[in-house]
Design an enzyme around this catalytic site. Sequence first.
Site, PDB file in Angstrom:
ATOM      1  NE  ARG B  53      27.477  11.926  14.385  1.00  0.00           N
ATOM      2  CZ  ARG B  53      28.219  10.930  15.579  1.00  0.00           C
ATOM      3  NH1 ARG B  53      27.151  11.138  16.410  1.00  0.00           N
ATOM      4  NH2 ARG B  53      29.484  10.725  15.542  1.00  0.00           N
ATOM      5  CB  THR B  54      26.977  10.568   8.002  1.00  0.00           C
ATOM      6  OG1 THR B  54      27.472  11.661   8.422  1.00  0.00           O
ATOM      7  CG2 THR B  54      26.827  11.240   6.174  1.00  0.00           C
ATOM      8  CE  LYS B  82      38.447  -9.455  -5.367  1.00  0.00           C
ATOM      9  NZ  LYS B  82      36.806 -10.288  -5.962  1.00  0.00           N
ATOM     10  NE  ARG B 103      31.903   9.602   6.046  1.00  0.00           N
ATOM     11  CZ  ARG B 103      31.935  10.631   6.931  1.00  0.00           C
ATOM     12  NH1 ARG B 103      32.224   9.938   7.697  1.00  0.00           N
ATOM     13  NH2 ARG B 103      30.766  12.155   7.336  1.00  0.00           N
ATOM     14  CG  HIS B 131      29.881  16.139   6.025  1.00  0.00           C
ATOM     15  ND1 HIS B 131      29.347  16.020   5.202  1.00  0.00           N
ATOM     16  CD2 HIS B 131      30.132  15.495   7.372  1.00  0.00           C
ATOM     17  CE1 HIS B 131      28.873  14.559   5.927  1.00  0.00           C
ATOM     18  NE2 HIS B 131      29.135  15.208   7.541  1.00  0.00           N
TER      19      HIS B 131
END
Lengths: 148, 304
Positions: B53-54, B82, B103, B131
């Site tokens: 969604r975000t 890496k 995120r 958030h």
Amino acid sequence: MKTYKVYAINDGTVIDHIPATKALKVIDILGLENEGILTIGIGFTSQKLGRKDIIKIENKYLEKEETDKISLIAPQATINIIKNGKLKEKRKIELPDEYVGIVKCSNPNCITSVEKVKTRFKVINRAPLMLRCHYCERVISYDEVEIL
Amino acid sequence: MSLKGMSIISIRDMEKEHLEEVIRVAGEVKRGKHKNFLKGKVISTLFFEPSTRTRLSFESAAKQMGAEVIGFAGSDYTSVKKGESLGDTIKTVSGYCDLIVMRHHLEGSARYASEVASVPVINAGDGANQHPTQTFLDLFTIREYFQDFSSLKVAFLGDLKYGRTVHSLAYALSLYKTTIWLISPDLLRMPQFLVEELRANGSSVREIDNLEQIQETFDILYVTRIQRERFGDPQEYMKVAGSYRITRGVIESLGKNIKIMHPLPRVDEIDFDVDTMDNAIYFKQAHNGIPVRQAILGLVLGTI
């Protein structure tokens, strides 16, 4: 005549009433390793603390903002500023507004626990002591404080 | 109070004026007042952990207003695999774009990124911490129904311990001194320091175990998912989850004006039956993610 186990300094800062065996930690927190001559006394008898440590730093006058950094490990410490062999200033430790690079974040999922990021804690309450991590925003109490 | 050049990391950094500014501009964007205002901008979406969604909402929001979007979803094919540090990744990507949306599973990662980046960073979720754009869209949705947040009565239901959405929204509402009820099983209560923070900001807060204990009418019921993995005993979970389930009957007993919100995804805490009721505004809430994120991007980049 009183004999001094740690000789007097003419100019500099004396940090007295450090809890016994914490002197080296204090030096570490204040970053005094390369600051010239330090005299360290460990485990002296103290009326106030039972046993105490003393640090004498020659030719360096520590500012209040610096010495407040040791408030978590030596809250009862006294700071004496000596100039020309005379006591110029005597002060106690106060809590700063922020601790940078001193306290470990107890949150294993905090960025400071994983990457090389200097920890930062804001003092959000003084009594009882509550600190908030600048990064993960977790609040920790005095009992949970772990010094880096 | 300008958001231009500011990183959006935590609701705790926000003043009420910032919240109002985003709500106002998001309204203008939704009504079509601003067009193509992200043209010529490059936005990086760095999703070190999966999100549907975000990420899609940010990318759609940016593209609809003319921005180019670069980035990744999941760090499997990046230099992180890496062994590159987050700091190095962010410093590098800073040179490729005008703004970073990120995120990451580590709490505080977005704050740290904003300190090393040379462009603004928008936190799209840092572990269980913050958030903020979800909170902005929640506030915007509430404003579409209620003008005055200070006289509002909001009940939060479900997992109030781990739910970052609830923590942030409750905090934002406390800046308006909104009346707040916290309804959760004992195990999932809101952490005490957060409750104290809400009270210190001026909200009246009451903590209770079940909806029936609220004897007066209220305006919004904000429902969150209770996660099975929080409970050691599956039977205990079933019992608790069942008692927090919102059905048509529960809503009717709460009064016809109550609005039901949910950050989604929903599992079974709200009956599908409820979706068609006027009280259910959770899909509208999700759709508001677009104009709200567009407004934030435009304000931070200074193009609105």
